[in-house]
Scaffold this active site. Structure first.
Site, PDB file in Angstrom:
ATOM      1  N   SER A   1     119.593  60.958  97.924  1.00 51.00           N
ATOM      2  CA  SER A   1     119.391  61.101  99.356  1.00 51.00           C
ATOM      3  C   SER A   1     119.982  62.419  99.792  1.00 51.00           C
ATOM      4  O   SER A   1     120.872  62.947  99.121  1.00 51.00           O
ATOM      5  CB  SER A   1     120.110  59.951 100.072  1.00 51.00           C
ATOM      6  OG  SER A   1     119.474  59.658 101.278  1.00 51.00           O
ATOM      7  N   ARG A   2     119.494  62.938 100.944  1.00 56.18           N
ATOM      8  CA  ARG A   2     120.025  64.209 101.441  1.00 56.18           C
ATOM      9  C   ARG A   2     121.517  64.102 101.732  1.00 56.18           C
ATOM     10  O   ARG A   2     122.266  65.026 101.560  1.00 56.18           O
ATOM     11  CB  ARG A   2     119.281  64.617 102.722  1.00 56.18           C
ATOM     12  CG  ARG A   2     117.998  65.372 102.423  1.00 56.18           C
ATOM     13  CD  ARG A   2     117.259  65.659 103.688  1.00 56.18           C
ATOM     14  NE  ARG A   2     116.986  64.409 104.419  1.00 56.18           N
ATOM     15  CZ  ARG A   2     116.264  64.320 105.513  1.00 56.18           C
ATOM     16  NH1 ARG A   2     115.764  65.395 106.045  1.00 56.18           N
ATOM     17  NH2 ARG A   2     116.050  63.153 106.108  1.00 56.18           N
TER      18      ARG A   2
ATOM     19  N   GLY B   1     102.604  47.857 104.175  1.00 58.02           N
ATOM     20  CA  GLY B   1     104.062  47.858 104.375  1.00 58.02           C
ATOM     21  C   GLY B   1     104.531  47.168 105.646  1.00 58.02           C
ATOM     22  O   GLY B   1     105.429  46.337 105.622  1.00 58.02           O
TER      23      GLY B   1
ATOM     24  N   ALA C   1     106.110  54.678 100.619  1.00 55.85           N
ATOM     25  CA  ALA C   1     106.454  55.693 101.628  1.00 55.85           C
ATOM     26  C   ALA C   1     105.183  56.406 102.094  1.00 55.85           C
ATOM     27  O   ALA C   1     104.552  55.975 103.079  1.00 55.85           O
ATOM     28  CB  ALA C   1     107.486  56.649 101.059  1.00 55.85           C
ATOM     29  N   ARG C   2     104.804  57.478 101.421  1.00 55.18           N
ATOM     30  CA  ARG C   2     103.569  58.185 101.723  1.00 55.18           C
ATOM     31  C   ARG C   2     102.945  58.655 100.420  1.00 55.18           C
ATOM     32  O   ARG C   2     103.661  59.112  99.503  1.00 55.18           O
ATOM     33  CB  ARG C   2     103.828  59.393 102.628  1.00 55.18           C
ATOM     34  CG  ARG C   2     104.032  59.057 104.096  1.00 55.18           C
ATOM     35  CD  ARG C   2     102.756  58.517 104.769  1.00 55.18           C
ATOM     36  NE  ARG C   2     102.941  58.232 106.177  1.00 55.18           N
ATOM     37  CZ  ARG C   2     103.294  57.061 106.699  1.00 55.18           C
ATOM     38  NH1 ARG C   2     103.513  56.027 105.897  1.00 55.18           N
ATOM     39  NH2 ARG C   2     103.413  56.897 107.996  1.00 55.18           N
TER      40      ARG C   2
ATOM     41  N   GLU D   1      94.504  58.860 101.227  1.00 56.95           N
ATOM     42  CA  GLU D   1      94.214  57.562 101.829  1.00 56.95           C
ATOM     43  C   GLU D   1      93.042  57.643 102.822  1.00 56.95           C
ATOM     44  O   GLU D   1      93.008  58.584 103.625  1.00 56.95           O
ATOM     45  CB  GLU D   1      95.488  57.107 102.572  1.00 56.95           C
ATOM     46  CG  GLU D   1      95.675  55.628 102.549  1.00 56.95           C
ATOM     47  CD  GLU D   1      97.080  55.249 103.021  1.00 56.95           C
ATOM     48  OE1 GLU D   1      98.060  55.594 102.344  1.00 56.95           O
ATOM     49  OE2 GLU D   1      97.156  54.620 104.073  1.00 56.95           O
TER      50      GLU D   1
ATOM     51  N   HIS E   1      98.038  49.781 101.938  1.00 51.37           N
ATOM     52  CA  HIS E   1      98.992  50.187 102.980  1.00 51.37           C
ATOM     53  C   HIS E   1      99.364  49.006 103.890  1.00 51.37           C
ATOM     54  O   HIS E   1      99.082  49.004 105.090  1.00 51.37           O
ATOM     55  CB  HIS E   1      98.439  51.361 103.810  1.00 51.37           C
ATOM     56  CG  HIS E   1      99.521  52.168 104.480  1.00 51.37           C
ATOM     57  ND1 HIS E   1      99.410  53.515 104.730  1.00 51.37           N
ATOM     58  CD2 HIS E   1     100.740  51.820 104.956  1.00 51.37           C
ATOM     59  CE1 HIS E   1     100.503  53.959 105.326  1.00 51.37           C
ATOM     60  NE2 HIS E   1     101.327  52.935 105.474  1.00 51.37           N
TER      61      HIS E   1
ATOM     62  N   ILE F   1     114.965  51.779 105.189  1.00 49.76           N
ATOM     63  CA  ILE F   1     114.053  51.011 104.316  1.00 49.76           C
ATOM     64  C   ILE F   1     114.554  51.042 102.870  1.00 49.76           C
ATOM     65  O   ILE F   1     114.526  50.028 102.165  1.00 49.76           O
ATOM     66  CB  ILE F   1     112.607  51.537 104.433  1.00 49.76           C
ATOM     67  CG1 ILE F   1     112.096  51.386 105.871  1.00 49.76           C
ATOM     68  CG2 ILE F   1     111.685  50.779 103.476  1.00 49.76           C
ATOM     69  CD1 ILE F   1     110.744  52.028 106.154  1.00 49.76           C
TER      70      ILE F   1
ATOM     71  N   GLY G   1     117.413  55.839 103.448  1.00 48.93           N
ATOM     72  CA  GLY G   1     117.488  55.491 104.867  1.00 48.93           C
ATOM     73  C   GLY G   1     117.425  53.977 105.002  1.00 48.93           C
ATOM     74  O   GLY G   1     117.685  53.239 104.032  1.00 48.93           O
TER      75      GLY G   1
HETATM   76  C1  DGY Z   1     104.812  53.666 109.011  1.00 47.46           C
HETATM   77  O1  DGY Z   1     105.210  53.152 110.057  1.00 47.46           O
HETATM   78  O2  DGY Z   1     105.012  54.841 108.732  1.00 47.46           O
HETATM   79  C2  DGY Z   1     104.084  52.781 108.073  1.00 47.46           C
HETATM   80  O3  DGY Z   1     103.545  53.485 107.010  1.00 47.46           O
HETATM   81  C3  DGY Z   1     103.021  51.986 108.805  1.00 47.46           C
HETATM   82  O4  DGY Z   1     102.687  50.910 108.022  1.00 47.46           O
END
Ligand code: DGY
Length: 319
Positions: free
Chosen positions: A176-177, A287, A237-238, A267, A285, A157, A155
């Site tokens: 990617s999908r 980002g 990402a996560r 987290e 975190h 990012i 995507g």
């Molecule tokens: C988001 O926007 O999902 C980010 O992880 C926040 O920093």
């Protein structure tokens, strides 16, 4: 005038924007709001502006009541929101895509550089006060030029990270999908591959997919074993996309060369096995953590909430 609850501290400009039209109850505590306090405060709210630290689930939506119209998340990720529960209650959920693309890609590239060039190790060494001097074989890292970046989730990012990596001389493959815009694929020289191939050929694997049941532990022991032993894993990402315990073992046993993480499975806890390892860079975190980006995120969330409360379509609904 509607009632809007803001679940945590956000830039004042966004609060003012909301306050110009509505009655705003914004949590100002230095710590995250407790669940009990949040359940109490949302009662009777027409809108909720939420942070990713707060779970927006059926219980919270019901505590708000049937008049609730919008949940505007101040984040692009929305794994903290039960979107089907919102839809069932005719509550529109929104997120903040776009405005944090560059900031997050900057952090992904930073982690790539920090991990491959061993910058965390170097910094820790200087601060430790231990003796050091330049040496031909001192703290050697890996170059990026001519290496392959594998982007998982292409995507905005993922594309922005690929664009930066290309400027550093890297080749790009992605999983990617769907295919990306052919013009962007051409600009980046990016080739779409299956995850297995991406893991096998990449020198750096960077994760940019959303988190959900389909991506839970997408990268576990098996996938780490499929990577080159000289490769690096980066996650902005996560956290739960990666099996963190499996990653700690892989880093300890030399299954892969290193990693750079900005997000964690539980987290803000970090797997104990990672903390003692030198070949992993650990960020808290960060980002989207620039003044400009956080302001843009909060303003977009405020605009989304205001749009729904005035009966208009929000700019960035979650689909
Ligand atoms: C988001 O926007 O999902 C980010 O992880 C926040 O920093």
């Amino acid at each position: 005038m509607s009632r809007v609850v803001v679940t945590g501290r956000i830039p004042e400009a966004a609060i003012e924007k909301l306050r110009a039209e509505h009655d705003v109850d914004a949590w100002q505590g230095p710590e995250s709001i407790s669940r009990e306090e949040l359940l109490r405060r949302v009662a009777g709210a027409d809108g909720i502006v939420s942070l990713l630290t707060e779970r927006v689930d059926a219980e919270l939506l019901d505590a708000a009541g049937p008049q609730l119209k919008v949940v505007a998340n101040v984040a692009v990720g929305y794994d903290n929101i039960d979107v089907p529960a919102c839809t069932e209650r005719s509550v529109i959920a929104t997120n903040t895509p776009g405005v944090l693309t560059d900031a997050t890609a900057d952090i992904a590239l930073s982690l790539i550089l920090m991990a491959t060039r061993r910058l965390g190790e170097g910094e820790r060494l200087i601060r430790s006060g231990e003796a050091w001097k330049w040496g031909m074989f001192f703290l050697l890292g890996s170059s990026l030029q001519g290496k392959t970046l594998g982007v998982v989730g292409m995507g905005g990012i993922g594309q922005a990270t690929a664009r930066r990596a290309k400027a550093f001389g890297m080749e790009i493959v992605y999983q990617s999908r769907s295919e990306i815009d052919p013009a962007i694929a051409e600009e980046l020289g990016a080739r779409r591959v299956e995850l297995d191939e991406l893991l096998a050929i990449s020198d750096v694997v960077s994760l940019h997919c959303p988190y959900g049941p389909a991506t839970h532990h997408l990268i576990g022991a098996e996938q780490l074993a499929a990577m080159k032993d000289s490769a690096f894993l980066v996650n902005t990402a996560r956290g739960p996309i990666v099996d963190e315990a499996a990653l700690a073992s892989a880093l300890r046993d030399g299954v892969i060369a290193g990693a750079g993480l900005d997000v964690y499975e539980k987290e803000p806890q970090v797997d104990f096995g990672l903390l003692g390892l030198d070949n992993v860079v650990l960020l808290p975190h960060l980002g989207s953590a620039t003044v400009e980006t956080r302001t843009a995120m909060a303003m977009l969330a405020a605009d989304n909430a205001l749009a729904v409360l005035s009966g208009e379509r929000p700019a960035t609904p979650i689909r």
